[in-house]
Design a protein around this motif. Structure first.
Motif, PDB file in Angstrom:
ATOM      1  N   ASP A  67     -10.771 -51.878  69.893  1.00 61.68           N
ATOM      2  CA  ASP A  67     -10.955 -53.192  69.723  1.00 61.68           C
ATOM      3  C   ASP A  67     -11.488 -54.087  70.562  1.00 61.68           C
ATOM      4  OD1 ASP A  67      -9.383 -52.995  67.196  1.00 61.68           O
ATOM      5  OD2 ASP A  67      -7.898 -52.457  68.637  1.00 61.68           O
ATOM      6  N   ILE A  68     -11.340 -53.997  71.659  1.00 63.18           N
ATOM      7  CA  ILE A  68     -11.740 -54.782  73.040  1.00 63.18           C
ATOM      8  C   ILE A  68     -13.225 -54.527  72.987  1.00 63.18           C
ATOM      9  CG2 ILE A  68     -11.616 -55.558  75.253  1.00 63.18           C
ATOM     10  CD1 ILE A  68      -9.115 -56.056  73.091  1.00 63.18           C
ATOM     11  N   ALA A  69     -13.635 -53.333  73.035  1.00 62.44           N
ATOM     12  CA  ALA A  69     -15.072 -52.885  72.928  1.00 62.44           C
ATOM     13  C   ALA A  69     -15.909 -53.724  71.725  1.00 62.44           C
ATOM     14  CB  ALA A  69     -15.479 -51.698  72.920  1.00 62.44           C
ATOM     15  N   ALA A  70     -15.119 -53.729  70.744  1.00 64.07           N
ATOM     16  CA  ALA A  70     -15.970 -54.262  69.217  1.00 64.07           C
ATOM     17  C   ALA A  70     -15.790 -55.659  69.448  1.00 64.07           C
ATOM     18  CB  ALA A  70     -15.023 -53.794  68.146  1.00 64.07           C
ATOM     19  N   ALA A  71     -14.938 -56.350  70.079  1.00 69.04           N
ATOM     20  CA  ALA A  71     -14.857 -57.769  70.345  1.00 69.04           C
ATOM     21  C   ALA A  71     -16.292 -58.359  71.250  1.00 69.04           C
ATOM     22  CB  ALA A  71     -13.362 -58.079  70.966  1.00 69.04           C
TER      23      ALA A  71
ATOM     24  N   LEU B  13     -12.937 -56.415  62.012  1.00 65.86           N
ATOM     25  CA  LEU B  13     -13.108 -55.699  63.292  1.00 65.86           C
ATOM     26  C   LEU B  13     -12.473 -54.128  63.493  1.00 65.86           C
ATOM     27  CD1 LEU B  13     -13.543 -57.263  66.638  1.00 65.86           C
ATOM     28  CD2 LEU B  13     -11.851 -55.551  66.499  1.00 65.86           C
ATOM     29  N   THR B  14     -11.316 -54.461  62.787  1.00 65.49           N
ATOM     30  CA  THR B  14     -10.480 -53.226  62.914  1.00 65.49           C
ATOM     31  C   THR B  14     -11.265 -52.131  61.909  1.00 65.49           C
ATOM     32  OG1 THR B  14      -8.424 -54.311  63.336  1.00 65.49           O
ATOM     33  CG2 THR B  14      -8.330 -52.055  62.628  1.00 65.49           C
ATOM     34  N   MET B  15     -11.445 -52.613  60.782  1.00 62.45           N
ATOM     35  CA  MET B  15     -11.991 -51.652  59.817  1.00 62.45           C
ATOM     36  C   MET B  15     -13.319 -50.901  60.404  1.00 62.45           C
ATOM     37  SD  MET B  15     -11.831 -54.228  56.381  1.00 62.45           S
ATOM     38  CE  MET B  15     -13.468 -53.154  55.655  1.00 62.45           C
ATOM     39  N   LYS B  16     -14.186 -51.772  60.964  1.00 59.94           N
ATOM     40  CA  LYS B  16     -15.444 -51.406  61.565  1.00 59.94           C
ATOM     41  C   LYS B  16     -15.391 -50.405  62.839  1.00 59.94           C
ATOM     42  CE  LYS B  16     -18.568 -54.759  59.524  1.00 59.94           C
ATOM     43  NZ  LYS B  16     -19.850 -54.003  59.287  1.00 59.94           N
ATOM     44  N   ARG B  17     -14.455 -50.850  63.746  1.00 57.13           N
ATOM     45  CA  ARG B  17     -14.186 -50.079  64.901  1.00 57.13           C
ATOM     46  C   ARG B  17     -13.823 -48.798  64.711  1.00 57.13           C
ATOM     47  NH1 ARG B  17      -8.845 -48.751  65.092  1.00 57.13           N
ATOM     48  NH2 ARG B  17      -7.515 -49.979  66.271  1.00 57.13           N
TER      49      ARG B  17
ATOM     50  N   GLY C  85      -5.577 -58.478  61.419  1.00 54.10           N
ATOM     51  CA  GLY C  85      -5.193 -58.960  62.842  1.00 54.10           C
ATOM     52  C   GLY C  85      -6.057 -59.974  63.090  1.00 54.10           C
ATOM     53  N   THR C  86      -5.401 -60.156  64.626  1.00 56.61           N
ATOM     54  CA  THR C  86      -6.034 -61.387  65.479  1.00 56.61           C
ATOM     55  C   THR C  86      -6.238 -60.885  66.728  1.00 56.61           C
ATOM     56  OG1 THR C  86      -4.783 -63.023  63.881  1.00 56.61           O
ATOM     57  CG2 THR C  86      -5.765 -63.908  66.153  1.00 56.61           C
TER      58      THR C  86
ATOM     59  N   VAL D 109     -17.373 -61.901  62.105  1.00 52.36           N
ATOM     60  CA  VAL D 109     -17.210 -60.787  62.620  1.00 52.36           C
ATOM     61  C   VAL D 109     -18.436 -59.844  61.642  1.00 52.36           C
ATOM     62  CG1 VAL D 109     -15.893 -58.655  62.810  1.00 52.36           C
ATOM     63  CG2 VAL D 109     -15.274 -60.753  63.511  1.00 52.36           C
ATOM     64  N   GLU D 110     -18.223 -60.065  60.274  1.00 58.18           N
ATOM     65  CA  GLU D 110     -19.090 -59.018  59.218  1.00 58.18           C
ATOM     66  C   GLU D 110     -20.421 -59.464  59.805  1.00 58.18           C
ATOM     67  OE1 GLU D 110     -19.731 -56.603  56.320  1.00 58.18           O
ATOM     68  OE2 GLU D 110     -17.787 -57.299  56.923  1.00 58.18           O
ATOM     69  N   GLU D 111     -20.970 -60.574  59.961  1.00 52.96           N
ATOM     70  CA  GLU D 111     -22.379 -60.572  60.127  1.00 52.96           C
ATOM     71  C   GLU D 111     -22.828 -60.576  61.462  1.00 52.96           C
ATOM     72  OE1 GLU D 111     -22.841 -65.012  59.436  1.00 52.96           O
ATOM     73  OE2 GLU D 111     -22.484 -64.944  57.269  1.00 52.96           O
ATOM     74  N   HIS D 112     -21.979 -60.277  62.736  1.00 58.40           N
ATOM     75  CA  HIS D 112     -22.438 -60.083  63.968  1.00 58.40           C
ATOM     76  C   HIS D 112     -22.058 -58.845  64.330  1.00 58.40           C
ATOM     77  CE1 HIS D 112     -23.143 -64.217  63.572  1.00 58.40           C
ATOM     78  NE2 HIS D 112     -24.079 -64.257  64.261  1.00 58.40           N
ATOM     79  N   LEU D 113     -21.331 -57.882  63.794  1.00 57.38           N
ATOM     80  CA  LEU D 113     -20.949 -56.781  64.121  1.00 57.38           C
ATOM     81  C   LEU D 113     -21.821 -55.612  63.556  1.00 57.38           C
ATOM     82  CD1 LEU D 113     -19.087 -55.300  66.126  1.00 57.38           C
ATOM     83  CD2 LEU D 113     -17.207 -55.301  64.278  1.00 57.38           C
TER      84      LEU D 113
END
Length: 338
Positions: free
Chosen positions: A313-317, A121-125, A100-101, A21-25
């Protein structure tokens, strides 16, 4: 040519780590995607049942389940996040406060395309949502950013907001000097950055508050004439970072009515009837699509009350999943209907 039924019966679920997540978001991709998610929510092409809570007072924590589906002109996505908030984790277990998962599913058939770590993901979104609000509500020439609270969320606030405004100077305020020092070291090569008081941080062009306090720490007197505030810290009943006069007198934009009145920055003055619907100028989705007729952001103080929505979250995913597909991610679980 007709597909082989055997091939149709197979599907693969990608296992996505926190490092993935860190590398690709990337914020450059995430911010416009989060903006599109808010637009879909306003336009009625998203479904987002209310966030549900499991309260665990014996552990000073809780669980939250957050499902959503959204469709834009270009893409659709669905999934659910299972997330916790345990403030004592860093000291007691050397774990993050929020973890989170997320299960990211194919809306066409329900298959779980990915199971991903949702902590990063939560942090970044969350940072990206602040950036979307800042882009629409802050003065165009905003170049100073104040952050109150030097925990993990402070990093994504600066990372995201600097994507959409020419931030040059950053003032960070926190009671923990070690946290402040780590934050400054992380960004000192890219910004003019220093520690400061709550008032010094709050007087900047943009202010992000990311603390868990229940007694307000920011007053109207602390703010500049045109400060835009991202109120991000209040995520449960009883939490409040801004004095009631701030949200009552400012142009107030929220992410979702049900969530903010229950557990956002406005939950306390709402429950005591110190503010009501007349004090809420718009939801962010209305602002994004241009429907916020009662939202004058041209002058004065503006506030974005963020609780964090499942659509984010879903958009970030989706951003993560698309990036992983492009990178040839190949850690898979294989599922079959046999």
């Amino acid at each position: 040519m007709t597909e082989d039924p055997a091939e149709q019966s197979l599907a693969e679920t990608t296992i996505v780590s926190s490092r993935d997540v860190e590398e690709h978001l990337e914020m450059a991709d995430l911010v416009p995607t989060i903006e599109a998610a808010f637009a879909a929510y306003e336009n009625g092409t998203a479904q987002m049942p209310p966030k549900s809570y499991i309260d665990l007072p014996q552990y000073n924590g809780d669980f939250r389940s957050m499902p959503a589906y959204l469709q834009t002109d270009d893409w659709q996505a669905a999934g659910i996040k299972w997330v916790n908030v345990h403030p004592d984790n860093p000291d007691q277990f050397a774990l993050p406060t929020v973890m989170g998962t997320l299960v990211y599913s194919d809306p066409r058939n329900g298959f779980p395309l990915a199971v991903m770590d949702a902590t990063k993901l939560t942090m970044k979104r969350t940072g990206a949502a602040a950036a979307v609000a800042t882009d629409h509500l802050a003065i165009p020439e905003a170049s100073t950013l104040g952050i109150i609270g030097a925990g993990v969320q402070s990093y994504s606030q600066l990372e995201a907001i600097s994507e959409i405004r020419p931030i040059e100077t950053v003032v960070i305020s926190d009671l923990d000097e070690d946290r402040i020092e780590r934050f400054i070291q992380a960004f000192e090569d890219d910004f003019e950055i220093r520690s400061g008081t709550v008032s010094e941080a709050a007087s900047c062009d943009v202010l992000s508050t990311v603390t868990p306090v229940e007694s307000p720490i920011v007053s109207m007197d602390d703010l500049g004439d045109h400060t835009h505030i991202n109120a991000m810290g209040a995520d449960a009943e009883g939490k409040q970072e801004l004095q009631t006069g701030v949200v009552r007198d400012a142009t107030l934009v929220i992410d979702d009515f049900e969530q903010t009145t229950h557990s956002g920055e406005i939950n306390v003055p709402w429950s005591t009837e110190e503010i009501d619907k007349r004090d809420i100028n718009a939801e962010l989705g209305e602002v994004v699509v241009g429907n916020a007729l009662d939202c004058d952001t041209a002058s004065g103080v503006t506030v974005f009350d963020s609780t964090g929505l499942a659509i984010q979250d879903i958009a970030a995913a989706r951003v993560v999943y698309q990036a992983l597909e492009g990178a040839g991610k190949d850690i898979k679980l294989t599922a079959s209907n046999q």
